[in-house]
Design a protein around this motif. Structure first.
Motif, PDB file in Angstrom:
ATOM      1  N   ASP A 404      25.767  39.195  38.293  1.00  0.00           N
ATOM      2  CA  ASP A 404      25.542  37.727  38.210  1.00  0.00           C
ATOM      3  C   ASP A 404      26.728  37.078  37.764  1.00  0.00           C
ATOM      4  OD1 ASP A 404      23.223  37.955  39.692  1.00  0.00           O
ATOM      5  OD2 ASP A 404      22.114  37.887  37.916  1.00  0.00           O
ATOM      6  N   VAL A 405      27.983  37.435  37.759  1.00  0.00           N
ATOM      7  CA  VAL A 405      29.141  36.720  37.541  1.00  0.00           C
ATOM      8  C   VAL A 405      29.832  36.073  38.618  1.00  0.00           C
ATOM      9  CG1 VAL A 405      31.638  36.872  36.424  1.00  0.00           C
ATOM     10  CG2 VAL A 405      29.279  38.336  35.454  1.00  0.00           C
ATOM     11  N   ASP A 406      30.130  34.812  38.715  1.00  0.00           N
ATOM     12  CA  ASP A 406      30.760  34.000  39.650  1.00  0.00           C
ATOM     13  C   ASP A 406      32.289  34.253  39.394  1.00  0.00           C
ATOM     14  OD1 ASP A 406      31.744  32.317  41.469  1.00  0.00           O
ATOM     15  OD2 ASP A 406      30.612  30.660  41.066  1.00  0.00           O
ATOM     16  N   TRP A 407      32.836  35.275  39.925  1.00  0.00           N
ATOM     17  CA  TRP A 407      34.167  35.688  39.803  1.00  0.00           C
ATOM     18  C   TRP A 407      34.965  34.560  40.325  1.00  0.00           C
ATOM     19  CZ3 TRP A 407      34.940  39.096  36.189  1.00  0.00           C
ATOM     20  CH2 TRP A 407      34.342  40.272  35.843  1.00  0.00           C
ATOM     21  N   ALA A 408      34.833  34.190  41.275  1.00  0.00           N
ATOM     22  CA  ALA A 408      35.875  32.859  41.782  1.00  0.00           C
ATOM     23  C   ALA A 408      36.007  31.893  40.884  1.00  0.00           C
ATOM     24  CB  ALA A 408      35.318  32.606  43.148  1.00  0.00           C
ATOM     25  N   ARG A 409      34.844  31.628  40.373  1.00  0.00           N
ATOM     26  CA  ARG A 409      34.846  30.137  39.329  1.00  0.00           C
ATOM     27  C   ARG A 409      35.344  30.614  38.051  1.00  0.00           C
ATOM     28  NH1 ARG A 409      30.505  29.585  35.506  1.00  0.00           N
ATOM     29  NH2 ARG A 409      30.507  27.230  34.497  1.00  0.00           N
ATOM     30  N   LEU A 410      35.214  31.737  37.714  1.00  0.00           N
ATOM     31  CA  LEU A 410      35.651  32.132  36.363  1.00  0.00           C
ATOM     32  C   LEU A 410      37.053  32.233  36.473  1.00  0.00           C
ATOM     33  CD1 LEU A 410      35.397  33.367  33.669  1.00  0.00           C
ATOM     34  CD2 LEU A 410      35.266  35.745  34.407  1.00  0.00           C
ATOM     35  N   ARG A 411      37.828  32.766  37.542  1.00  0.00           N
ATOM     36  CA  ARG A 411      39.133  32.727  37.791  1.00  0.00           C
ATOM     37  C   ARG A 411      39.649  31.442  37.831  1.00  0.00           C
ATOM     38  NH1 ARG A 411      42.653  36.699  38.880  1.00  0.00           N
ATOM     39  NH2 ARG A 411      40.966  38.155  39.652  1.00  0.00           N
ATOM     40  N   ARG A 412      39.001  30.597  38.595  1.00  0.00           N
ATOM     41  CA  ARG A 412      39.522  29.215  38.889  1.00  0.00           C
ATOM     42  C   ARG A 412      39.530  28.478  37.455  1.00  0.00           C
ATOM     43  NH1 ARG A 412      36.673  25.007  38.756  1.00  0.00           N
ATOM     44  NH2 ARG A 412      34.721  25.693  39.316  1.00  0.00           N
ATOM     45  N   LEU A 413      38.573  28.814  36.493  1.00  0.00           N
ATOM     46  CA  LEU A 413      38.436  28.156  35.070  1.00  0.00           C
ATOM     47  C   LEU A 413      39.713  28.403  34.181  1.00  0.00           C
ATOM     48  CD1 LEU A 413      34.718  28.188  34.414  1.00  0.00           C
ATOM     49  CD2 LEU A 413      36.193  26.312  34.759  1.00  0.00           C
ATOM     50  N   VAL A 414      39.890  29.991  34.502  1.00  0.00           N
ATOM     51  CA  VAL A 414      41.206  30.474  33.740  1.00  0.00           C
ATOM     52  C   VAL A 414      42.379  30.069  34.236  1.00  0.00           C
ATOM     53  CG1 VAL A 414      42.258  32.447  33.241  1.00  0.00           C
ATOM     54  CG2 VAL A 414      39.736  32.498  33.037  1.00  0.00           C
ATOM     55  N   GLU A 415      42.471  30.169  35.324  1.00  0.00           N
ATOM     56  CA  GLU A 415      43.979  29.668  36.154  1.00  0.00           C
ATOM     57  C   GLU A 415      44.156  28.183  35.712  1.00  0.00           C
ATOM     58  OE1 GLU A 415      43.453  30.719  40.137  1.00  0.00           O
ATOM     59  OE2 GLU A 415      44.118  32.648  39.744  1.00  0.00           O
ATOM     60  N   GLU A 416      43.111  27.191  35.772  1.00  0.00           N
ATOM     61  CA  GLU A 416      43.191  25.911  35.670  1.00  0.00           C
ATOM     62  C   GLU A 416      43.605  25.603  34.021  1.00  0.00           C
ATOM     63  OE1 GLU A 416      39.718  23.976  36.545  1.00  0.00           O
ATOM     64  OE2 GLU A 416      40.129  23.832  38.778  1.00  0.00           O
ATOM     65  N   GLY A 417      43.042  26.335  33.248  1.00  0.00           N
ATOM     66  CA  GLY A 417      43.306  26.232  31.723  1.00  0.00           C
ATOM     67  C   GLY A 417      44.755  26.634  31.368  1.00  0.00           C
ATOM     68  N   VAL A 418      45.058  27.730  32.223  1.00  0.00           N
ATOM     69  CA  VAL A 418      46.291  28.272  31.648  1.00  0.00           C
ATOM     70  C   VAL A 418      47.636  27.411  32.328  1.00  0.00           C
ATOM     71  CG1 VAL A 418      47.940  30.146  32.420  1.00  0.00           C
ATOM     72  CG2 VAL A 418      46.023  30.740  31.573  1.00  0.00           C
ATOM     73  N   ALA A 419      47.314  26.690  33.527  1.00  0.00           N
ATOM     74  CA  ALA A 419      48.134  25.786  34.011  1.00  0.00           C
ATOM     75  C   ALA A 419      48.187  24.488  33.092  1.00  0.00           C
ATOM     76  CB  ALA A 419      47.764  25.318  35.313  1.00  0.00           C
TER      77      ALA A 419
END
Length: 461
Positions: A404-419
């Motif tokens: 039950d991990v939303d990998w697309a959301r997690l990747r988006r959150l991480v990418e937005e934070g790094v950006a």
């Protein structure tokens, strides 16, 4: 594995709801049971990490070549304040999921990036979302603990967290005592005492926290069995005696101590003074986020020291004092005892929470054969070999994959934070930050209190 570290060959573990109901051989299988065939694997308690800066997981590997001084420069002096609540949330969620993936079901989030209560709310929201049990150790490297801990907003947040049922996330205070004779940290200790929560502190860190800090804590009555001393690697015998006499525990972060320079990993000192120990990973901005690596590094460091001491006496070491079963215990029941949770978790025994991990990988040649379970966990297994994880009876990893991990959301959150961080620093500073120079501006005598000079005549810092 129970509290006496007994290995049960061919054993069964019966879980009902959130609890372990029975452990033994040939247990009767209830008719409505879901059966997991763990043959060829190792079933162990969920592991416990007693010191991890989850908010920094967003910067995974960025500081791989840092010293501790460079870490202080980047986070404390220059760029730690660039983290918004959004970055704290993303880092915490990513780090908490990483812990579960590696079989860690309880994590102390040493959260010293909480510049505001909004940051704390973000950290808590991520811990609530991720499976497993967490300790939110509230800290703020941008202020002294006598400032943030006495804030009414912070205390209101902590009281609200204390009042929540279930105990999925519980609070601690996280701050350090550099040794100022005025002992301004007293105010934070008094808050912890008033609220009835534990304190975790970086102690015995070369050039940063020292024996004077331990003495001040002790003489003012703030060393307790609930205190965790992280690293504790450069202390003198008097300080170790004080920790032992007051019942404290030490969180050993061997990969960190070996690489960053806090001091030599201190397990050999813990044996000498009878101090209980637990294990931790510190931060993924440098190192691995799993306790398999921590166990392996700890055995290596301890044995290297023991061999060296014998060689210096022209002797040969014939038996290692620190054994594989000891570091596995530090990663499980040792962590539970450090947090006061040993009646709840840390071993496979009836009545305890069903925090259970199955290490098995039939597709890995390194997982065959398993002759010495403790040795296999400490030297052979890896996070990829964690096949199944239960957190209070809930299946959170199955067939080697998180549930039950939303990998697309997690990747988006991480990418937005790094950006956001890249934009804030700028391309040049972002690149140079991987090997930051030490500022030529004034630095106070203790690395925890880096500061800028006031503006010079040219208006530059």
């Amino acid at each position: 594995m129970d509290q006496d570290r007994r290995v049960l060959q061919g054993g069964d573990v019966l879980v009902r709801g959130e609890r372990i109901e029975a452990v033994g051989q040939g247990l009767a299988t209830p008719g409505d049971a879901f059966v997991v065939d763990a043959q060829g694997g190792i079933v162990l308690p969920g592991m416990i990490d007693t010191h991890r800066h989850l908010w920094q997981t967003l910067m995974r590997g960025y500081g791989a070549d840092w010293t501790l001084t460079q870490y202080f420069v980047w986070y404390y002096l220059e760029w730690g304040k660039a983290f918004r609540p959004e970055e704290v949330f993303a880092g915490n969620l990513l780090g908490a999921l990483e812990a579960i993936d590696a079989g860690v079901t309880t994590t102390v989030d040493w959260s010293h990036g909480l510049q505001s209560v909004a940051h704390a709310e973000a950290a808590l929201a991520a811990l609530d979302e991720a499976p497993g049990r967490s300790v939110l150790a509230y800290g703020n490297i941008q202020q002294g603990p006598w400032e943030w801990a006495t804030s009414p907003d912070v205390q209101q947040f902590l009281r609200r967290l204390l009042g929540r049922p279930g105990g999925k996330v519980v609070p601690q205070l996280a701050f350090d005592v550099p040794g100022d004779p005025a002992f301004p940290e007293r105010a934070a200790f008094e808050v912890a005492r008033e609220l009835g929560i534990r304190v975790t502190t970086h102690a015995g860190v070369w050039g940063a926290t020292n024996d004077e800090g331990i003495r001040l804590m002790d003489e003012h009555g703030f060393m307790t069995p609930g205190t965790t001393y992280v690293h504790a690697a450069t202390l003198q015998p008097d300080s170790y005696h004080r920790i032992a006499a007051t019942g404290g525990t030490v969180s050993v972060a061997t990969e960190s101590e070996e690489s960053a320079g806090q001091g030599y990993p201190t397990t050999y000192r813990l044996r000498q003074y009878g101090i209980p120990g637990s294990l931790s990973n510190d931060t993924s901005v440098w190192w691995s986020g799993d306790l398999f690596s921590a166990m392996r590094a700890t055995l290596g460091a301890d044995r290297a020291m023991e061999h060296l001491e014998h060689h210096e006496r022209a002797e040969t070491l014939t038996h290692c004092s620190l054994r594989a079963e000891h570091v596995v215990a530090m990663a499980t029941i040792g962590g539970a005892r450090a947090l006061g949770l040993d009646a709840e978790t840390g071993s496979l025994e009836p009545g305890k929470a069903a925090d259970v991990v199955l290490v098995r990988n039939p597709r890995s040649p390194a997982m065959l054969p398993i002759l010495n379970p403790y040795g296999h966990l400490a030297f052979q297994a890896q996070r990829a070999d964690v096949e199944l994880v239960l957190a209070k009876g809930r299946v959170v990893k199955w067939a080697g994959e998180l549930v039950d991990v939303d990998w697309a959301r997690l990747r988006r959150l991480v990418e937005e934070g790094v950006a956001h961080l890249e934009r804030t620093l700028g391309a040049e500073a972002w690149h140079e930050g991987m090997h930051p120079e030490i500022p030529t501006t004034r630095v106070l005598e203790n690395p925890y209190t880096y500061t800028y000079d006031e503006q010079d005549e040219a208006g530059e810092r």
